[in-house]
Design an enzyme around this catalytic site. Structure first.
Site, short mmCIF file in Angstrom:
data_model
loop_
_atom_site.label_atom_id
_atom_site.label_comp_id
_atom_site.label_asym_id
_atom_site.label_seq_id
_atom_site.Cartn_x
_atom_site.Cartn_y
_atom_site.Cartn_z
N ASN A 61 -21.37 6.87 -13.39
CA ASN A 61 -22.10 6.03 -12.44
C ASN A 61 -22.34 6.79 -11.15
OD1 ASN A 61 -19.28 5.71 -12.00
ND2 ASN A 61 -19.59 3.82 -10.88
N GLU A 63 -23.65 6.06 -7.34
CA GLU A 63 -23.95 4.99 -6.37
C GLU A 63 -24.75 5.53 -5.19
OE1 GLU A 63 -20.21 3.04 -5.53
OE2 GLU A 63 -20.12 2.24 -7.57
N CYS A 72 -25.67 2.87 -13.42
CA CYS A 72 -24.44 2.82 -14.22
C CYS A 72 -24.32 4.08 -15.08
CB CYS A 72 -24.46 1.62 -15.16
SG CYS A 72 -24.38 0.03 -14.35
N GLU A 74 -23.67 4.34 -18.24
CA GLU A 74 -24.31 4.25 -19.56
C GLU A 74 -25.79 4.62 -19.48
OE1 GLU A 74 -22.42 2.10 -18.01
OE2 GLU A 74 -21.25 0.84 -19.36
N CYS A 112 -22.53 -3.56 -18.49
CA CYS A 112 -23.28 -4.65 -17.86
C CYS A 112 -24.50 -5.01 -18.71
CB CYS A 112 -23.71 -4.26 -16.44
SG CYS A 112 -25.16 -3.20 -16.37
N CYS A 115 -27.35 -2.40 -18.93
CA CYS A 115 -27.01 -1.27 -19.79
C CYS A 115 -27.09 -1.66 -21.27
CB CYS A 115 -25.63 -0.73 -19.45
SG CYS A 115 -25.64 0.17 -17.90
N1 THU Z 1 -20.84 0.27 -13.67
C1 THU Z 1 -21.14 1.12 -14.68
O1 THU Z 1 -21.32 2.33 -14.47
N2 THU Z 1 -21.22 0.62 -15.93
C2 THU Z 1 -21.06 -0.69 -16.24
O2 THU Z 1 -21.31 -1.06 -17.37
C3 THU Z 1 -20.55 -1.62 -15.25
C4 THU Z 1 -20.64 -1.15 -13.85
C5 THU Z 1 -20.76 0.81 -12.32
C6 THU Z 1 -21.85 0.34 -11.40
C7 THU Z 1 -21.19 0.51 -10.06
O3 THU Z 1 -21.34 1.86 -9.65
C8 THU Z 1 -19.72 0.26 -10.34
O4 THU Z 1 -19.54 0.41 -11.73
C9 THU Z 1 -19.23 -1.12 -9.92
O5 THU Z 1 -20.02 -2.11 -10.45
#
Ligand code: THU
Length: 159
Positions: A61, A63, A72, A74, A112, A115
């Site tokens: 991920n 940000e 994310c 994935e 999520c 994804c």
């Molecule tokens: N996140 C992911 O990378 N994958 C997911 O399936 C759930 C959430 C990340 C997004 C964000 O950077 C952090 O986790 C918190 O939500």
């Protein structure tokens, strides 16, 4: 009136029960958590996928101070794979995440909704399902297809 019901089948494995290839993929997802850029959530997610051409790719991920522009792990990994190897189907994907204290999540991480949609598109794109391995707490939830994680999905057929 009728009632509908959706059953989702998945396997629950101890980490030690994984075969060598899946163990390697889960380890690659765990390792990828260390490339996460997550100064806002402090939630480090890693993903690793295997392609039909034998390549293993990792992502994490990423940000941003403008929160919604981040991505994310994935989607980062799938898009990277499709951008570099547009003709090679995904055969398996593993996902792991570490919390702010640095420990892996105590239960398998759950992708999520966005994804799940993107993983499903990667199956439709190549007309081929791939296994999804969710790691956490020394356990792995194994789904035969990304579609199992997204019942009632919106597809090109819905357009
Ligand atoms: N996140 C992911 O990378 N994958 C997911 O399936 C759930 C959430 C990340 C997004 C964000 O950077 C952090 O986790 C918190 O939500």
């Amino acid at each position: 009136m009728k009632n509908g019901e959706v059953n989702i089948r998945y396997r629950i494995l101890d980490e030690q029960e994984l075969n060598e290839a899946d163990h390697e993929l889960v380890e690659a997802a765990k390792a990828a958590t260390h490339t996460s850029f997550s100064p806002y959530s402090h939630f480090s997610v890693g993903a690793a996928l295997r392609l039909a051409n034998g390549e293993t790719l990792q992502g994490s991920n990423q940000e941003n101070a403008a929160y919604t522009t981040g991505i994310c792990a994935e989607r980062c990994t799938i898009f990277y794979a499709n951008a570099h190897y547009p003709d090679s189907p995904v055969t398996a994907m593993a996902i792991a995440a570490r919390q702010a204290d640095g420990a892996f999540t105590p239960t398998p991480v759950s992708p999520c909704g966005a994804c799940r949609q993107v993983l499903s598109e990667a199956e439709h794109r190549f007309g081929q399902a791939f296994r999804v391995l969710l790691y956490g707490g020394g356990k792995v939830y194994e789904f035969a297809s990304a579609a199992d994680l997204l019942p009632f999905q919106f597809t090109a057929d819905s357009l």
